[in-house]
Design an enzyme around this catalytic site. Structure first.
Site, PDB file in Angstrom:
ATOM      1  CB  SER B 151      15.917 -17.210 -42.755  1.00  0.00           C
ATOM      2  OG  SER B 151      16.706 -17.758 -42.013  1.00  0.00           O
ATOM      3  CG  ASP B 223      21.723 -12.184 -40.332  1.00  0.00           C
ATOM      4  OD1 ASP B 223      21.620 -13.414 -39.432  1.00  0.00           O
ATOM      5  OD2 ASP B 223      21.246 -12.671 -41.523  1.00  0.00           O
ATOM      6  CG  HIS B 255      18.366 -13.981 -39.469  1.00  0.00           C
ATOM      7  ND1 HIS B 255      19.037 -13.936 -40.619  1.00  0.00           N
ATOM      8  CD2 HIS B 255      17.522 -15.038 -39.028  1.00  0.00           C
ATOM      9  CE1 HIS B 255      18.441 -15.027 -41.101  1.00  0.00           C
ATOM     10  NE2 HIS B 255      17.596 -15.578 -40.420  1.00  0.00           N
TER      11      HIS B 255
END
Lengths: 281, 281
Positions: B151, B223, B255
């Site tokens: 991320s 996601d 995610h």
């Protein structure tokens, strides 16, 4: 009979789905959560066995699914994994903060006033939860299950097996409480002194008669609980009743999830041997 | 130069040791923690490569070591894994609670007043931390390292690689921020508008010239960040500069750490290929 399940979360993991559910438990007289991992190969026409994992003191339904890494092996072997909460959390007021004594439900059925209304984790785990899983999930095999646990939950796995010959195909425990002397501060709340022996793994295995429980124990040699409990007395008792136990003392490891994640694969291989040789599909 | 390291914790895991250390960082002008996994085969006479793992927004040094399950693969391949904290946590007052904007250090060197004193995670990760690891730990190889992230940390892994050809042997990212438009609320604190392009992975890869970065990206198709960032524009830019990227879009995954733990083994295999073919032992 349990009321309807509520899905708290559902996340894809190793090709299967990691769920958390909530339901009202008649046994605990409050709502209770459990985690359930459905492996990728499970379906109504390809039912899978179930491992029940009993977590230790202070754990919720999250630690097992976040920290043990079991999903890889559950997916490989095609095994459903169910992880109940460790005490009747929703029966307690939200404040003040919950104490360790309140968390220490010890997988027994409490008989003392003030505790006996809700602290029935033994009946919840061995009866109501199994019934709920086998009735509500059409991809699980009936009567093909095993139990695994850690610390207080390792004690839980041992006593649930020892008190119910045939209920589980095998049993394994990471660093269990081998006896209850070291947990006397919690037991005194829950069980009358003369009855504690009925919940003590060492005393139960000494008198065990029944089909093989296929017990496996993994124990870190640097674990602080070794100073509080006595694996050697447990093993002496197993020798007395000639009950099969595989006891693995492993140098360097302590009591926590880093120990569990290291040996969870071996434990799943152990359980798969007994769950997958079953004819009960 | 970093001051002495303090050991916060040391636990055996998959035959190696999982550490958390703390040190004073001259770059961040505060103390900072990092995790370090030392695989079982590492020693002064058998030095091992290093993977730096950059975690995402809201993570501390704990999530990677508790939830990803990487230790099994680090132990198999004989790779040291270092996980820095995600922002200069100890530069902030303990109360009031830390905001998301304060956590979003974005692996850049901040240039705006109020942020530029401490928010230098880019220099910390690419210079000071590497120097610290290679000087203080005699079991790590010098100049044989790679970077991985998730991320915000996936963006970190990409920009640290793209801005430093040759620094890392390879790079992989789980669900990275492919560009910075979706993170404008954080960037505005840290970087002047005309300079944001220097920290944007899509813009950097469009102009990349240098040795192959061996980039691998894993991306869950469910996601939520796909609605905020644009992998397709990142891939167009990689096509323009003919930069090797392996982009894996995987149906059903979201995610979080359940996604990461599912694909961490593939990512370690990818890194091992480049780290272990090195002559730099």
């Amino acid at each position: 009979m349990s009321s309807d399940l509520q899905t708290i979360s559902a996340v894809k993991c190793f090709g299967g789905q990691q769920f958390i559910y909530s339901h009202y438990s008649e046994t605990l007289k409050c709502t209770s959560k459990f985690s359930l991992y459905c492996p990728p190969q499970a379906s109504e026409s390809n039912k899978v066995p179930v491992i029940y994992f009993l977590s230790g003191l202070t754990s919720s339904v999250k630690e097992l699914i976040q920290q043990s890494g079991f999903q890889k092996y559950a997916a490989q072997h095609g095994i459903c994994v169910v992880g109940p909460d460790t005490f009747p959390r929703d029966a307690l007021p939200i404040s003040p903060p919950i104490t360790r004594a309140q968390m220490a439900a010890m997988y027994v059925d409490a008989e003392t006033p003030g505790w006996s209304d809700h602290y029935k984790m033994y009946s919840y785990v061995t009866v109501e939860l199994i019934k709920t899983i086998e009735e509500k999930f059409n991809f699980v095999q009936k009567d093909n299950r095993s139990v695994m646990g850690h610390s207080m939950g390792g004690h839980g796995a041992l006593i649930c097996s020892l008190r119910n010959p045939g209920l589980y195909k095998c049993c394994s425990a990471f660093a269990p409480l081998y006896n209850l002397e070291g947990a006397a501060e919690f037991m005194v709340n829950l069980i009358q002194a003369e009855n504690v022996k009925d919940w003590d793994a060492t005393k139960l295995i000494r008198n065990y008669k029944g089909p093989s429980l296929n017990i496996r124990i993994d124990q870190g040699a640097e674990d602080y609980i070794l100073g509080m409990f006595s694996p050697d007395r447990f093993l002496s008792a197993a020798l007395e009743s000639k009950t099969t136990v595989s006891f693995n003392l492993i140098e360097g490891y302590d009591h926590g999830w880093f120990f569990i994640k290291t040996f969870i694969e071996d434990n799943f291989n152990h359980h798969a041997k007994f769950l997958k040789s079953s004819n009960n599909h």
